[in-house]
Design a protein around this motif. Structure first.
Motif, PDB file in Angstrom:
ATOM      1  N   ARG A  71     -18.787  27.462 -10.121  1.00  0.00           N
ATOM      2  CA  ARG A  71     -19.591  26.384 -10.709  1.00  0.00           C
ATOM      3  C   ARG A  71     -20.941  26.910 -11.209  1.00  0.00           C
ATOM      4  O   ARG A  71     -21.373  26.587 -12.318  1.00  0.00           O
ATOM      5  N   ASP A  72     -21.597  27.730 -10.383  1.00  0.00           N
ATOM      6  CA  ASP A  72     -22.894  28.291 -10.787  1.00  0.00           C
ATOM      7  C   ASP A  72     -22.746  29.198 -12.005  1.00  0.00           C
ATOM      8  O   ASP A  72     -23.607  29.210 -12.896  1.00  0.00           O
ATOM      9  N   TYR A  73     -21.660  29.940 -12.039  1.00  0.00           N
ATOM     10  CA  TYR A  73     -21.399  30.845 -13.168  1.00  0.00           C
ATOM     11  C   TYR A  73     -21.249  30.043 -14.463  1.00  0.00           C
ATOM     12  O   TYR A  73     -21.796  30.408 -15.509  1.00  0.00           O
ATOM     13  N   MET A  74     -20.530  28.932 -14.365  1.00  0.00           N
ATOM     14  CA  MET A  74     -20.334  28.078 -15.534  1.00  0.00           C
ATOM     15  C   MET A  74     -21.640  27.411 -15.947  1.00  0.00           C
ATOM     16  O   MET A  74     -21.950  27.296 -17.138  1.00  0.00           O
ATOM     17  N   LYS A  75     -22.422  26.991 -14.956  1.00  0.00           N
ATOM     18  CA  LYS A  75     -23.699  26.350 -15.265  1.00  0.00           C
ATOM     19  C   LYS A  75     -24.661  27.314 -15.955  1.00  0.00           C
ATOM     20  O   LYS A  75     -25.459  26.905 -16.804  1.00  0.00           O
ATOM     21  N   PHE A 119     -23.581  21.117 -23.630  1.00  0.00           N
ATOM     22  CA  PHE A 119     -22.188  20.890 -23.285  1.00  0.00           C
ATOM     23  C   PHE A 119     -22.068  20.568 -21.796  1.00  0.00           C
ATOM     24  O   PHE A 119     -22.999  20.787 -21.026  1.00  0.00           O
ATOM     25  N   SER A 120     -20.888  20.077 -21.407  1.00  0.00           N
ATOM     26  CA  SER A 120     -20.648  19.706 -20.010  1.00  0.00           C
ATOM     27  C   SER A 120     -19.692  20.700 -19.349  1.00  0.00           C
ATOM     28  O   SER A 120     -19.017  21.493 -20.020  1.00  0.00           O
ATOM     29  N   LEU A 121     -19.614  20.624 -18.013  1.00  0.00           N
ATOM     30  CA  LEU A 121     -18.686  21.477 -17.272  1.00  0.00           C
ATOM     31  C   LEU A 121     -17.244  21.194 -17.677  1.00  0.00           C
ATOM     32  O   LEU A 121     -16.438  22.120 -17.842  1.00  0.00           O
ATOM     33  N   ASP A 122     -16.907  19.910 -17.828  1.00  0.00           N
ATOM     34  CA  ASP A 122     -15.545  19.557 -18.234  1.00  0.00           C
ATOM     35  C   ASP A 122     -15.203  20.161 -19.591  1.00  0.00           C
ATOM     36  O   ASP A 122     -14.088  20.638 -19.812  1.00  0.00           O
TER      37      ASP A 122
END
Length: 485
Positions: free
Chosen positions: A59-63, A76-79
């Motif tokens: 999650r942190d990597y994606m954020k 953009f969003s995580l989804d």
């Protein structure tokens, strides 16, 4: 102490729900049924939670990736990011296909998706000029582009790149992903797969869905910053090398200085038009917009074209024409405002088709076919109509970001889920809820009429007409705390 220790002896019944039939959709439904009073779970949440079990930092990597794009003014969003990861790892849009993938596969897919998204944004910004979130339409076309780049190992020549961008622009213009997003992504991913799959099949699918892809003047009939063709006007400004009316210089992204930031300019000033009893939709018509530097916009102020056009012609010959301004002097008079709009729409449509032909490098077969032109009765309601409204909405988005919540979609394109036809523009919206996919859809609608509010309400949106009311809702019902407004 004895009573406290006795808790460990209590035998709590645990009902295990397992089995191969327990897909992501089923698990999400079960969780939300059992946890009906708590925070809802989305399919994306569950997919990401499963990933985090094996890869705690996912999650942190994606954020971090999202934060990097946010600095470049793409939000953009995580989804959304997970959709692109899914398109790389599984070739599908639905999150359930990620269920049996391990952490190593996900991490590799995420790295690949981020790399390809960077490539996409560079192509879209550099070639099309769509360089910030407000004009970035068709964002759910990105998972399709990412999948295509992955299949091609990122290698494309100029013609193939431009053809791919032609598809992206056309998908955005006609609202390909404004309706049933997941199903259309799946259809487009499928068009790229198999022995007969590829870019031609993707374009043919788009043409069969929409019809002819050539623009007509009527397509520029929209109004407000939320009009579907508003990003197209910005695209033309960048691709066509429109020139600033104060400096005579092309409006490039490389312009430096705070006063060189591009702003929307009303060619016929709002105050003058309202004084003549023109309606809001006419005053904020797309054909009455152009882009200028902030400094030039301020210098023109609220003067009429009849006065300031001659100054521009003298100082910078050709600058007016570079922004598709009709040359007939009679159309500069405020009493001929309607005729000016019609004439400029003709010029804008001609320029758009020219730019699309350029992306196709002469392969014009994709522009053929019957074209549906909006009727005068096909009025698109709603939309941001002033810089003041835009500032208020930006403040809401920053506030939401500070709360670690989705910032929502600015100028949300509300469309017919089957045809993609635009019906309204909601100033700021969370179409799948602030808790995505499960909480109620929400829209912030500033200074909108009752008809726009009714459309949003009928579509299941909970509507707020002020920033304070929206923030109170988020604080009390989403974050679960009271707030003094």
């Amino acid at each position: 102490l004895t009573q406290l220790l006795g808790i460990t002896d209590i035998d709590l019944h645990i009902d295990e729900v397992t089995g191969e039939d327990k897909t992501v959709d089923v698990v999400v439904d079960i969780f939300n049924l059992v946890n009906s009073g708590g925070t809802k779970l989305s399919k994306g949440d569950l997919a990401l939670a499963k990933i985090c079990v094996e890869w705690a930092d996912a999650r942190d990597y994606m954020k971090q990736a999202l934060a990097g794009w946010s600095k470049a003014e793409y939000r953009f969003s995580l989804d959304w990011l997970l959709r692109s990861v899914n398109s790389v790892v599984t070739g599908e849009a639905k999150f359930l296909y990620l269920h049996d993938k391990n952490a190593a596969q996900i991490q590799k897919g995420l790295d690949t998706a981020i790399k390809h998204i960077d490539t996409c944004l560079n192509m879209i910004s550099g070639r099309l000029g769509l360089d910030h979130d407000q004009v970035f339409f068709g964002r759910f076309g990105i998972p399709v582009l990412v999948h295509y780049l992955d299949r091609r190992n990122g290698l494309m020549d100029q013609k193939e790149r431009d053809k791919l961008l032609f598809w992206f622009v056309q998908a955005g213009m006609w609202g390909r992903f404004s309706g049933s997003t997941e199903s259309y992504i799946d259809q487009d991913l499928a068009a790229l797969q198999g022995e007969d799959g590829g870019l031609d099949k993707l374009l043919e699918q788009l043409r069969l869905w929409h019809g002819g892809l050539r623009a007509e003047p009527g397509h520029f009939t929209g109004w407000s910053l939320g009009a579907r063709f508003y990003p197209v006007l910005y695209l033309l400004t960048r691709m066509g090398e429109a020139r600033d009316w104060g400096t005579g210089l092309p409006l490039k992204t490389s312009l430096l200085g705070r006063m060189s930031k591009l702003e929307v300019h009303h060619i016929f000033p709002k105050a003058q038009l309202y004084a003549k009893k023109y309606l809001r939709a006419e005053v904020n018509a797309l054909a009455n917009f152009c882009f200028l530097t902030k400094d030039t916009n301020l210098n023109i102020s609220d003067r009429l074209p009849e006065e300031y056009f001659s100054e521009i012609e003298k100082a910078h010959p050709g600058a007016l024409e570079s922004q598709w301004i009709p040359t007939d002097p009679e159309l500069r008079k405020i009493e001929n405002f309607g005729r000016f709009l019609d004439a400029r729409k003709e010029l804008l449509a001609k320029e758009l088709n020219k730019q699309m032909e350029g992306l196709l490098h002469g392969d014009q077969r994709w522009l053929s076919g019957s074209v549906r032109v909006p009727e005068a009765s096909d009025k698109v309601l709603g939309g941001i109509t002033s810089a003041e409204e835009e500032d208020l909405l930006d403040d809401i988005r920053v506030w939401m970001q500070d709360k670690d919540l989705s910032q929502g979609l600015l100028s949300y394109d509300f469309a017919d889920p089957i045809t993609g036809e635009q019906k309204a523009v909601f100033d700021l919206a969370w179409p799948t809820g602030i808790q995505e996919e499960l909480s109620q859809p929400v829209a912030v609608l500033l200074n909108e009429d009752n008809e726009t509010l009714a459309i949003a309400s009928r579509a299941g949106f909970r509507c707020f007409t002020s920033p304070d009311a929206f923030k109170q809702y988020v604080s009390e019902e989403i974050l679960g705390m009271s707030m003094a407004v």
